[in-house]
Scaffold this motif. Structure first.
Motif, PDB file in Angstrom:
ATOM      1  N   UNK A  13       0.833  -1.210   0.000  1.00  0.00           N
ATOM      2  CA  UNK A  13       0.000   0.000   0.000  1.00  0.00           C
ATOM      3  C   UNK A  13       0.867   1.259   0.000  1.00  0.00           C
ATOM      4  N   UNK A  14       0.438   2.237  -0.776  1.00  0.00           N
ATOM      5  CA  UNK A  14       1.209   3.461  -0.940  1.00  0.00           C
ATOM      6  C   UNK A  14       0.983   4.384   0.255  1.00  0.00           C
ATOM      7  N   UNK A  15       2.053   4.819   0.886  1.00  0.00           N
ATOM      8  CA  UNK A  15       1.966   5.693   2.045  1.00  0.00           C
ATOM      9  C   UNK A  15       2.013   7.160   1.661  1.00  0.00           C
ATOM     10  N   UNK A  16       2.432   7.463   0.468  1.00  0.00           N
ATOM     11  CA  UNK A  16       2.435   8.840   0.011  1.00  0.00           C
ATOM     12  C   UNK A  16       3.720   9.567   0.353  1.00  0.00           C
ATOM     13  N   UNK A  22       7.771  14.375   3.869  1.00  0.00           N
ATOM     14  CA  UNK A  22       7.067  15.552   3.365  1.00  0.00           C
ATOM     15  C   UNK A  22       5.644  15.563   3.934  1.00  0.00           C
ATOM     16  N   UNK A  23       5.536  15.981   5.194  1.00  0.00           N
ATOM     17  CA  UNK A  23       4.243  16.023   5.862  1.00  0.00           C
ATOM     18  C   UNK A  23       3.495  17.303   5.494  1.00  0.00           C
ATOM     19  N   UNK A  24       2.194  17.275   5.647  1.00  0.00           N
ATOM     20  CA  UNK A  24       1.353  18.449   5.456  1.00  0.00           C
ATOM     21  C   UNK A  24       0.817  18.829   6.831  1.00  0.00           C
ATOM     22  N   UNK A  25       1.522  19.763   7.505  1.00  0.00           N
ATOM     23  CA  UNK A  25       1.199  20.097   8.882  1.00  0.00           C
ATOM     24  C   UNK A  25       0.021  21.060   8.963  1.00  0.00           C
ATOM     25  N   UNK A  26      -0.848  20.812   9.953  1.00  0.00           N
ATOM     26  CA  UNK A  26      -2.011  21.641  10.214  1.00  0.00           C
ATOM     27  C   UNK A  26      -2.035  21.935  11.716  1.00  0.00           C
ATOM     28  N   UNK A  48      -2.224  14.014   6.330  1.00  0.00           N
ATOM     29  CA  UNK A  48      -2.176  12.757   5.587  1.00  0.00           C
ATOM     30  C   UNK A  48      -2.057  11.538   6.497  1.00  0.00           C
ATOM     31  N   UNK A  49      -1.072  11.552   7.415  1.00  0.00           N
ATOM     32  CA  UNK A  49      -0.805  10.338   8.196  1.00  0.00           C
ATOM     33  C   UNK A  49      -1.209  10.443   9.657  1.00  0.00           C
ATOM     34  N   UNK A  50      -1.445  11.646  10.181  1.00  0.00           N
ATOM     35  CA  UNK A  50      -1.892  11.805  11.556  1.00  0.00           C
ATOM     36  C   UNK A  50      -0.776  11.981  12.571  1.00  0.00           C
ATOM     37  N   UNK A  51       0.471  12.060  12.137  1.00  0.00           N
ATOM     38  CA  UNK A  51       1.590  12.244  13.049  1.00  0.00           C
ATOM     39  C   UNK A  51       1.524  13.643  13.664  1.00  0.00           C
ATOM     40  N   UNK A  52       1.903  13.775  14.945  1.00  0.00           N
ATOM     41  CA  UNK A  52       1.852  15.069  15.613  1.00  0.00           C
ATOM     42  C   UNK A  52       3.256  15.525  15.989  1.00  0.00           C
ATOM     43  N   UNK A  53       3.415  16.860  16.046  1.00  0.00           N
ATOM     44  CA  UNK A  53       4.662  17.440  16.534  1.00  0.00           C
ATOM     45  C   UNK A  53       4.307  18.693  17.337  1.00  0.00           C
ATOM     46  N   UNK A  54       5.213  19.071  18.247  1.00  0.00           N
ATOM     47  CA  UNK A  54       5.001  20.196  19.130  1.00  0.00           C
ATOM     48  C   UNK A  54       6.138  21.181  18.905  1.00  0.00           C
TER      49      UNK A  54
END
Length: 57
Positions: A13-16, A22-26, A48-54
Protein backbone atom coordinates in the motif's frame (compact mmCIF):
# COMPACT_ATOMS: atom_id res chain seq x y z
CA UNK A 1 -3.26 -25.12 -25.63
CA UNK A 2 -4.40 -23.03 -22.72
CA UNK A 3 -4.09 -19.31 -22.20
CA UNK A 4 -1.11 -18.24 -20.11
CA UNK A 5 -1.81 -15.37 -17.72
CA UNK A 6 1.06 -13.10 -16.68
CA UNK A 7 1.90 -13.22 -12.99
CA UNK A 8 2.15 -9.87 -11.19
CA UNK A 9 3.72 -9.28 -7.82
CA UNK A 10 1.30 -7.68 -5.33
CA UNK A 11 2.20 -4.10 -4.50
CA UNK A 12 2.52 -2.71 -1.00
CA UNK A 13 0.00 0.00 0.00
CA UNK A 14 1.21 3.46 -0.94
CA UNK A 15 1.97 5.69 2.05
CA UNK A 16 2.44 8.84 0.01
CA UNK A 17 4.78 11.73 0.61
CA UNK A 18 4.85 11.32 4.40
CA UNK A 19 6.98 8.22 3.99
CA UNK A 20 9.81 10.45 2.73
CA UNK A 21 9.33 13.21 5.34
CA UNK A 22 7.07 15.55 3.37
CA UNK A 23 4.24 16.02 5.86
CA UNK A 24 1.35 18.45 5.46
CA UNK A 25 1.20 20.10 8.88
CA UNK A 26 -2.01 21.64 10.21
CA UNK A 27 -2.33 23.58 13.49
CA UNK A 28 -4.43 21.68 16.06
CA UNK A 29 -4.36 24.15 18.95
CA UNK A 30 -2.80 27.53 18.43
CA UNK A 31 -2.02 28.73 21.96
CA UNK A 32 -1.37 26.13 24.62
CA UNK A 33 0.76 26.99 27.65
CA UNK A 34 3.27 24.37 28.77
CA UNK A 35 3.66 24.57 32.54
CA UNK A 36 6.93 22.61 32.70
CA UNK A 37 8.76 24.79 30.16
CA UNK A 38 6.87 28.01 30.89
CA UNK A 39 6.40 28.71 27.16
CA UNK A 40 3.61 28.87 24.63
CA UNK A 41 3.34 25.67 22.61
CA UNK A 42 1.86 25.12 19.15
CA UNK A 43 0.69 21.61 18.25
CA UNK A 44 0.72 20.42 14.64
CA UNK A 45 -0.84 17.31 13.09
CA UNK A 46 -0.20 15.90 9.63
CA UNK A 47 -3.34 15.85 7.47
CA UNK A 48 -2.18 12.76 5.59
CA UNK A 49 -0.80 10.34 8.20
CA UNK A 50 -1.89 11.80 11.56
CA UNK A 51 1.59 12.24 13.05
CA UNK A 52 1.85 15.07 15.61
CA UNK A 53 4.66 17.44 16.53
CA UNK A 54 5.00 20.20 19.13
CA UNK A 55 6.79 23.50 18.58
CA UNK A 56 7.69 25.79 21.49
CA UNK A 57 7.96 29.53 20.90
Amino acid sequence: MSNVLPFRKPRAPKKGLCQHGFHRWKVVKETVFDTKEGKLVTRFQCERCGKTKVEAK
